[in-house]
Scaffold this motif. Structure first.
Motif, PDB file in Angstrom:
ATOM      1  N   LEU A 270       0.833  -1.203   0.000  1.00  0.00           N
ATOM      2  CA  LEU A 270       0.000   0.000   0.000  1.00  0.00           C
ATOM      3  C   LEU A 270       0.863   1.247   0.000  1.00  0.00           C
ATOM      4  N   SER A 271       2.025   1.171   0.641  1.00  0.00           N
ATOM      5  CA  SER A 271       2.963   2.294   0.642  1.00  0.00           C
ATOM      6  C   SER A 271       3.920   2.232  -0.544  1.00  0.00           C
ATOM      7  N   LEU A 272       4.365   1.047  -0.885  1.00  0.00           N
ATOM      8  CA  LEU A 272       5.321   0.908  -1.976  1.00  0.00           C
ATOM      9  C   LEU A 272       4.738   1.308  -3.325  1.00  0.00           C
ATOM     10  N   MET A 273       3.483   0.914  -3.571  1.00  0.00           N
ATOM     11  CA  MET A 273       2.933   1.107  -4.911  1.00  0.00           C
ATOM     12  C   MET A 273       2.540   2.545  -5.221  1.00  0.00           C
ATOM     13  N   ASN A 274       2.445   3.396  -4.192  1.00  0.00           N
ATOM     14  CA  ASN A 274       2.218   4.815  -4.514  1.00  0.00           C
ATOM     15  C   ASN A 274       3.450   5.664  -4.262  1.00  0.00           C
ATOM     16  N   PHE A 275       4.599   4.993  -4.159  1.00  0.00           N
ATOM     17  CA  PHE A 275       5.891   5.665  -4.002  1.00  0.00           C
ATOM     18  C   PHE A 275       6.616   5.688  -5.333  1.00  0.00           C
ATOM     19  N   ASP A 276       7.421   6.720  -5.541  1.00  0.00           N
ATOM     20  CA  ASP A 276       8.253   6.775  -6.739  1.00  0.00           C
ATOM     21  C   ASP A 276       9.512   7.560  -6.416  1.00  0.00           C
ATOM     22  N   ALA A 277      10.666   6.902  -6.517  1.00  0.00           N
ATOM     23  CA  ALA A 277      11.935   7.535  -6.170  1.00  0.00           C
ATOM     24  C   ALA A 277      12.276   8.701  -7.086  1.00  0.00           C
ATOM     25  N   ALA A 278      11.688   8.735  -8.286  1.00  0.00           N
ATOM     26  CA  ALA A 278      12.061   9.754  -9.269  1.00  0.00           C
ATOM     27  C   ALA A 278      11.227  11.027  -9.181  1.00  0.00           C
ATOM     28  N   THR A 279      10.306  11.110  -8.228  1.00  0.00           N
ATOM     29  CA  THR A 279       9.549  12.353  -8.073  1.00  0.00           C
ATOM     30  C   THR A 279      10.358  13.367  -7.278  1.00  0.00           C
ATOM     31  N   ASN A 280      10.113  14.640  -7.538  1.00  0.00           N
ATOM     32  CA  ASN A 280      10.765  15.748  -6.827  1.00  0.00           C
ATOM     33  C   ASN A 280      12.282  15.718  -6.935  1.00  0.00           C
ATOM     34  N   MET A 281      12.797  15.175  -8.008  1.00  0.00           N
ATOM     35  CA  MET A 281      14.245  15.142  -8.186  1.00  0.00           C
ATOM     36  C   MET A 281      14.843  16.544  -8.291  1.00  0.00           C
ATOM     37  N   ASP A 282      14.022  17.533  -8.624  1.00  0.00           N
ATOM     38  CA  ASP A 282      14.520  18.908  -8.701  1.00  0.00           C
ATOM     39  C   ASP A 282      14.906  19.468  -7.331  1.00  0.00           C
ATOM     40  N   LEU A 283      14.534  18.760  -6.251  1.00  0.00           N
ATOM     41  CA  LEU A 283      14.917  19.205  -4.911  1.00  0.00           C
ATOM     42  C   LEU A 283      16.363  18.875  -4.580  1.00  0.00           C
ATOM     43  N   ILE A 284      16.981  18.019  -5.378  1.00  0.00           N
ATOM     44  CA  ILE A 284      18.395  17.712  -5.144  1.00  0.00           C
ATOM     45  C   ILE A 284      19.244  18.836  -5.717  1.00  0.00           C
ATOM     46  N   GLY A 285      19.838  19.598  -4.814  1.00  0.00           N
ATOM     47  CA  GLY A 285      20.739  20.666  -5.235  1.00  0.00           C
ATOM     48  C   GLY A 285      22.193  20.271  -5.070  1.00  0.00           C
ATOM     49  N   GLN A 286      22.426  19.166  -4.363  1.00  0.00           N
ATOM     50  CA  GLN A 286      23.787  18.705  -4.119  1.00  0.00           C
ATOM     51  C   GLN A 286      24.390  18.074  -5.369  1.00  0.00           C
ATOM     52  N   PRO A 287      25.714  17.977  -5.417  1.00  0.00           N
ATOM     53  CA  PRO A 287      26.346  17.197  -6.486  1.00  0.00           C
ATOM     54  C   PRO A 287      25.811  15.769  -6.482  1.00  0.00           C
ATOM     55  N   LEU A 288      25.572  15.217  -7.657  1.00  0.00           N
ATOM     56  CA  LEU A 288      24.941  13.910  -7.797  1.00  0.00           C
ATOM     57  C   LEU A 288      25.740  13.060  -8.776  1.00  0.00           C
ATOM     58  N   LEU A 289      26.065  11.846  -8.358  1.00  0.00           N
ATOM     59  CA  LEU A 289      26.715  10.870  -9.220  1.00  0.00           C
ATOM     60  C   LEU A 289      25.848   9.631  -9.260  1.00  0.00           C
ATOM     61  N   MET A 290      25.470   9.205 -10.450  1.00  0.00           N
ATOM     62  CA  MET A 290      24.684   7.991 -10.603  1.00  0.00           C
ATOM     63  C   MET A 290      25.473   7.013 -11.471  1.00  0.00           C
ATOM     64  N   ILE A 291      25.747   5.843 -10.889  1.00  0.00           N
ATOM     65  CA  ILE A 291      26.559   4.816 -11.549  1.00  0.00           C
ATOM     66  C   ILE A 291      25.684   3.609 -11.864  1.00  0.00           C
ATOM     67  N   ALA A 292      25.865   3.053 -13.033  1.00  0.00           N
ATOM     68  CA  ALA A 292      25.126   1.845 -13.411  1.00  0.00           C
ATOM     69  C   ALA A 292      25.911   1.089 -14.466  1.00  0.00           C
ATOM     70  N   GLY A 293      25.625  -0.194 -14.590  1.00  0.00           N
ATOM     71  CA  GLY A 293      26.249  -0.990 -15.631  1.00  0.00           C
ATOM     72  C   GLY A 293      25.629  -0.689 -16.986  1.00  0.00           C
ATOM     73  N   SER A 294      26.446  -0.660 -18.010  1.00  0.00           N
ATOM     74  CA  SER A 294      25.935  -0.349 -19.351  1.00  0.00           C
ATOM     75  C   SER A 294      25.010  -1.445 -19.868  1.00  0.00           C
ATOM     76  N   LYS A 295      25.149  -2.670 -19.336  1.00  0.00           N
ATOM     77  CA  LYS A 295      24.306  -3.780 -19.776  1.00  0.00           C
ATOM     78  C   LYS A 295      23.220  -4.122 -18.765  1.00  0.00           C
ATOM     79  N   ALA A 296      23.034  -3.278 -17.757  1.00  0.00           N
ATOM     80  CA  ALA A 296      22.025  -3.550 -16.735  1.00  0.00           C
ATOM     81  C   ALA A 296      20.632  -3.341 -17.299  1.00  0.00           C
ATOM     82  N   ASP A 297      19.742  -4.329 -17.126  1.00  0.00           N
ATOM     83  CA  ASP A 297      18.381  -4.119 -17.600  1.00  0.00           C
ATOM     84  C   ASP A 297      17.598  -3.183 -16.673  1.00  0.00           C
TER      85      ASP A 297
END
Length: 350
Positions: A270-297
């Motif tokens: 009930l809490s997980l399904m109405n959550f989204d980590a990508a909302t309000n991303m404009d509130l991040i003013g700090q330096p941000l590094l996002m790392i991922a594998g190029s072949k990651a699905d």
């Protein structure tokens, strides 16, 4: 096949194979660490590990603090909070990165989420985003007063599901001077839509089931859990997503730990399904590094959140060529590339 996909979205369980056979490695380490190169004893002049506990809203939190070589508590060191993946524990990939960053001169902390692992909280295996985000704030509370820590130099690293929750924590908590993610997993989007949006046709059905689970909890106290099913090795091999196939191998075999399980209360949806980590991303003013594998699905989740971080003071997307999602947890050549980037990032931003 659809039923297998939906089952796998809830699973990664370590119970499909003999736990006794697969969990031997954790018993060989005095700190029950299960990653390659893990500390086996605290030696003067080297990275040391310290088991600590603290209260977070009256729940006992179990954590490990890593101190750098030649640590002197009278000096001041930058610190990094490390948030573990969904279903993972501090002794797995979060510990690996915490230990390696301590080698670079940081004091690091990684804690088991409340209601999970060695941390307290009842009923067991509640998995709500608000709790996971509060876990990250709580680690910052504890480490900011730890001997030797400079509270003005705290960074944040979130791995997999911990990456999504770290993005949310950093949106409001400006004690984190910079934030990094590794193989970020947007738990809410996946629990709602299915992995790679493969379960859009069952959203309402799953919400009704989760609502029923909460009703049963309120009326009877009986907790209904998700991910208790077991898959055979043949069924695992037939899963269409590499993240799930390799996830079963990592959590169920090569890096199994008895405190690590993907079992969670169905009412958590009930809490997980109405959550989204990508909302309000404009509130991040700090330096941000996002790392991922190029072949990651799972790469689509990192790309989406990165594009939405429009107000970050400085943001970087770093792809590890050839790596899948799970391979960034353990494969030495990919871990070393991630750590080199993280070391440069935190040295510059902290």
């Amino acid at each position: 096949m659809k039923s297998l996909i939906r089952t796998a979205a809830f699973l990664f369980t370590a119970n499909l194979l003999s736990v006794q056979a697969l969990s031997a490695e954790y018993r060989q380490n005095p700190f029950s660490l299960v990653y390659e190169g893990a500390i086996t004893e605290n030696v003067k002049g080297k990275v040391n590990i310290h088991s600590v506990s603290y209260k977070l809203h009256n729940i006992d939190i179990s954590a490990n603090v890593y101190t750098p070589p030649d640590f002197d508590p009278s000096n001041k060191y930058p610190a990094i909070v490390v948030a573990h993946p969904n279903g993972g524990v501090k002794e797995q990939v979060a510990g690996l990165y915490a230990q390696q960053l301590a080698e670079q001169g940081y004091i690091t902390i990684t804690a088991d989420a409340a209601f999970q692992g060695a941390s307290g909280g009842e009923p067991r295996h509640i998995d709500k985003p608000a709790n996971r985000i509060e876990d990250i704030h709580g680690m910052a509370d504890f480490i900011s007063t730890y001997p030797g820590v400079s509270p003005a130099q705290i960074g944040l690293l979130g791995i997999c599901g911990g990456g999504g929750y770290s993005l949310k924590a950093a949106q409001s908590d400006k004690r984190f001077k910079s934030v990094a993610t590794l193989s970020m997993f947007n738990s809410g989007r996946v629990r709602r839509n299915g992995y790679m949006d493969s379960a859009l046709d069952t959203i309402q059905q799953r919400l009704k089931s989760a609502s029923e689970a909460r009703e049963i909890e309120a009326e009877t106290g009986i907790i209904r859990y998700v991910s208790d099913d077991k898959l055979t090795e043949e069924q695992i091999a037939a899963l269409p997503f590499e993240l799930y196939r390799q996830g079963f191998e990592y959590y169920g075999k090569t890096h199994a730990h008895p405190n690590s399980t993907f079992r969670y209360t169905e009412s958590s949806l009930l809490s997980l399904m109405n959550f989204d980590a990508a909302t309000n991303m404009d509130l991040i003013g700090q330096p941000l590094l996002m790392i991922a594998g190029s072949k990651a699905d799972s790469l689509y989740m990192t790309r989406e959140a990165f594009e939405l971080a429009t107000n970050s003071q400085a943001k970087q997307l770093f792809l590890i060529d050839g790596a899948t999602h799970i391979e960034t947890y353990w494969k030495p050549e990919y871990v070393s590339r991630a750590l080199a980037k993280l070391s440069h990032f935190f040295a510059k931003t902290l």
